[in-house]
Design an enzyme around this catalytic site. Structure first.
Site, PDB file in Angstrom:
ATOM      1  N   ASP A 107      46.524  56.330  55.095  1.00 40.16           N
ATOM      2  CA  ASP A 107      47.644  57.121  54.560  1.00 40.16           C
ATOM      3  C   ASP A 107      48.537  56.305  53.627  1.00 40.16           C
ATOM      4  O   ASP A 107      49.434  56.861  52.991  1.00 40.16           O
ATOM      5  CB  ASP A 107      48.492  57.681  55.710  1.00 40.16           C
ATOM      6  CG  ASP A 107      47.735  58.757  56.486  1.00 40.16           C
ATOM      7  OD1 ASP A 107      46.799  59.360  55.927  1.00 40.16           O
ATOM      8  OD2 ASP A 107      48.074  58.982  57.667  1.00 40.16           O
ATOM      9  N   GLN A 124      40.989  62.570  63.337  1.00 38.01           N
ATOM     10  CA  GLN A 124      41.176  63.999  63.604  1.00 38.01           C
ATOM     11  C   GLN A 124      39.889  64.610  64.147  1.00 38.01           C
ATOM     12  O   GLN A 124      39.920  65.422  65.080  1.00 38.01           O
ATOM     13  CB  GLN A 124      41.633  64.713  62.333  1.00 38.01           C
ATOM     14  CG  GLN A 124      43.037  64.271  61.921  1.00 38.01           C
ATOM     15  CD  GLN A 124      43.518  64.903  60.641  1.00 38.01           C
ATOM     16  OE1 GLN A 124      42.788  65.670  59.998  1.00 38.01           O
ATOM     17  NE2 GLN A 124      44.741  64.591  60.252  1.00 38.01           N
TER      18      GLN A 124
HETATM   19  C1  S3P Z   1      45.627  61.481  61.551  1.00 41.40           C
HETATM   20  C2  S3P Z   1      44.430  60.994  61.096  1.00 41.40           C
HETATM   21  C3  S3P Z   1      44.158  60.688  59.693  1.00 41.40           C
HETATM   22  C4  S3P Z   1      45.441  60.596  58.872  1.00 41.40           C
HETATM   23  C5  S3P Z   1      46.393  61.700  59.174  1.00 41.40           C
HETATM   24  C6  S3P Z   1      46.776  61.699  60.642  1.00 41.40           C
HETATM   25  C7  S3P Z   1      45.779  61.757  62.992  1.00 41.40           C
HETATM   26  O1  S3P Z   1      43.362  61.720  59.144  1.00 41.40           O
HETATM   27  O2  S3P Z   1      45.141  60.600  57.501  1.00 41.40           O
HETATM   28  O3  S3P Z   1      47.582  61.569  58.414  1.00 41.40           O
HETATM   29  O4  S3P Z   1      46.933  61.950  63.458  1.00 41.40           O
HETATM   30  O5  S3P Z   1      44.770  61.802  63.692  1.00 41.40           O
HETATM   31  P1  S3P Z   1      41.743  61.709  59.224  1.00 41.40           P
HETATM   32  O6  S3P Z   1      41.382  61.766  60.643  1.00 41.40           O
HETATM   33  O7  S3P Z   1      41.320  62.920  58.477  1.00 41.40           O
HETATM   34  O8  S3P Z   1      41.344  60.437  58.550  1.00 41.40           O
END
Ligand code: S3P
Length: 442
Positions: free
Chosen positions: A317, A171
């Site tokens: 996840d 993210q």
């Molecule tokens: C996601 C990244 C992950 C994941 C989330 C979806 C994404 O989070 O846990 O369910 O779509 O980029 P983080 O980037 O905070 O690890």
């Protein structure tokens, strides 16, 4: 009103399931489709609450997004700089991905916007995206000095940066890359460990210049994005629930169809393989720039493992459902280096510790992980446990109910709709008995 669900001890699971569309890919399809010129066509899009929030936000900014049928959408964008100022606050509900990716994109747009979300999202860390965006010159503020939403963004021209992220987060990476899209020059992110790369893959498919070199990824600003056809595969993070359900329930034999096999996402398969799971990948193919396969899953006598730390980002996840597999395996399982679980939709280490302990498992929390003493004979169950409004905790505890002597009741299950609408019906078709429990009248 909130939804309470109950699992009754299961017979074996058989048959086929196609889980909900991939949530990460669905968000990115809407985002890039809305920034591209022309009409992007998507099939298999997840119609869960989280993605519907992203759709709502882009409609509010002028993208034309038309539902043609279940999971089938046409998205007509106006180019990287063609969005317009939304008339109201953008409420991203429960979705961390939507809030963090949009904060990057909006920081570079020449208008004012405000991002908010539900109680869970407003307590999750936003400093991790606000810090790099401010380095790019973004005017972005939030509660607690910018660490918490709502976030207020006075968008404008940014400067490209090279950002070394202290946290392995897709993210954060995607936020900075999306900020770089409407910024002249090269924007680079260096991650501490590889995380899911759907943004990079999709940007490339839409025609952006993306250069990847190990842990470093660079995007060139102001690309002309061209509309695409996107087949969204089923979400391996959703598939993990029927997968573990079949592995722990004697006599089970199921096929999970069309599962996304992107190597940055298959950590759960690596963990379950180490536990001795019988999962066969069949029909391996490519769909829209992402590897896909069907999974043939049979009941397996699982054993406890030391979960390798380096698997964490690719399984991030799936730890709640992995803990369920561990609680029913023979021997001890330890997982460390997964402190990120504490800042997901809930504190997932603590929520699973509470839930599984109440069902009779032996679960010890560490600040950065968990130790679980498995019991292959099953758990006692017979308790009412709380999901802490977290979709993955709710589904994990319901699956654990398959191997409990007494029914398991899980409260506040509404958010299952964020990622796996129809979970109870789809799992029911495999033979899992999940029923809705009427709320007591007050
Ligand atoms: C996601 C990244 C992950 C994941 C989330 C979806 C994404 O989070 O846990 O369910 O779509 O980029 P983080 O980037 O905070 O690890």
């Amino acid at each position: 009103m909130s939804i309470t669900l109950r699992t009754l001890t299961g017979d074996s699971l058989t048959g086929e399931i196609t889980p909900a569309g991939d949530k990460s890919i669905s968000h990115r399809t809407i985002i890039l489709g809305s920034l591209a010129e022309g009409t992007t066509r998507a099939t298999g899009l997840l119609e869960g609450e989280d993605v519907l929030r992203t759709i709502g936000a882009f409609r509010a900014m002028g993208a034309e997004i038309v539902r043609q049928g279940p999971g089938q959408y046409e998205i007509t964008g106006q180019g990287v700089d063609g969005l317009k100022e939304p008339g109201d606050v953008l409420d991203m509900g429960n979705s961390g991905t939507a809030m963090r990716l949009l904060s990057g994109l909006l920081a570079s747009q020449p208008f004012y916007s405000v991002l908010t979300g539900d109680h869970s999202l407003r307590s999750r860390p936003m400093g991790r995206v606000v810090t790099p965006l401010r380095k790019m010159g973004a005017r972005i503020t939030g509660r607690d000095g910018g660490r918490l939403a709502p976030l207020t963004i006075e968008g404008g021209e940014l400067v490209p940066i090279t950002y070394e992220s202290p946290v392995a987060s897709a993210q954060v990476k995607s936020c900075v890359l999306l900020a770089g899209l409407n910024t002249a020059g090269e924007t680079t992110v260096i991650e501490p460990a590889p995380t899911r790369d759907h943004t990079e893959r999709m940007l490339t498919a839409f025609g952006a210049e993306v250069e990847r070199d190990g842990l470093k990824v660079t995007v060139d600003g102001w690309p002309e994005l061209k509309a695409q056809s996107i087949e969204v595969p089923a979400d391996i993070s959703a598939a993990a629930f029927p997968m573990v359900a079949a592995l722990i329930t004697p006599g089970s034999d199921i096929i999970i169809r069309n599962v996304g096999m992107n190597p940055t996402r298959t950590g759960i398969l690596a963990l379950l393989d180490l536990m001795g799971a019988n999962i066969e990948r069949i029909n391996e193919r490519n769909a829209g720039g992402e590897p896909v396969a069907d999974l043939h899953v049979r009941y397996s006598e699982l054993r406890g493992i030391d979960a390798p730390r380096e698997v964490a980002p690719a399984a991030i996840d799936e730890y709640p459902i992995f803990f369920v597999a561990a609680a029913l395996a023979d021997g001890v399982t330890e997982a460390r280096g997964i402190e990120e679980l504490r800042v997901k939709e809930s504190d997932r280490i603590s929520a699973m510790a509470k839930g599984l302990t109440a069902l009779g498992a032996e679960f010890t929390e560490y600040p950065d992980g968990a130790r679980i003493v498995g019991n292959p004979n099953g758990l006692k169950g017979g308790a009412t446990v709380d999901s802490d409004t977290d979709h993955r905790i709710a589904m994990s505890l319901l699956v654990a109910g398959l191997r409990c002597a007494e029914p398991v009741t899980v409260t506040r299950c509404d958010n299952i709709n964020t990622s796996f609408p129809g979970f109870a019906t789809s799992m029911g078709a495999l033979g899992m008995r999940v029923e809705e429990v009427a709320e007591p009248q007050s």
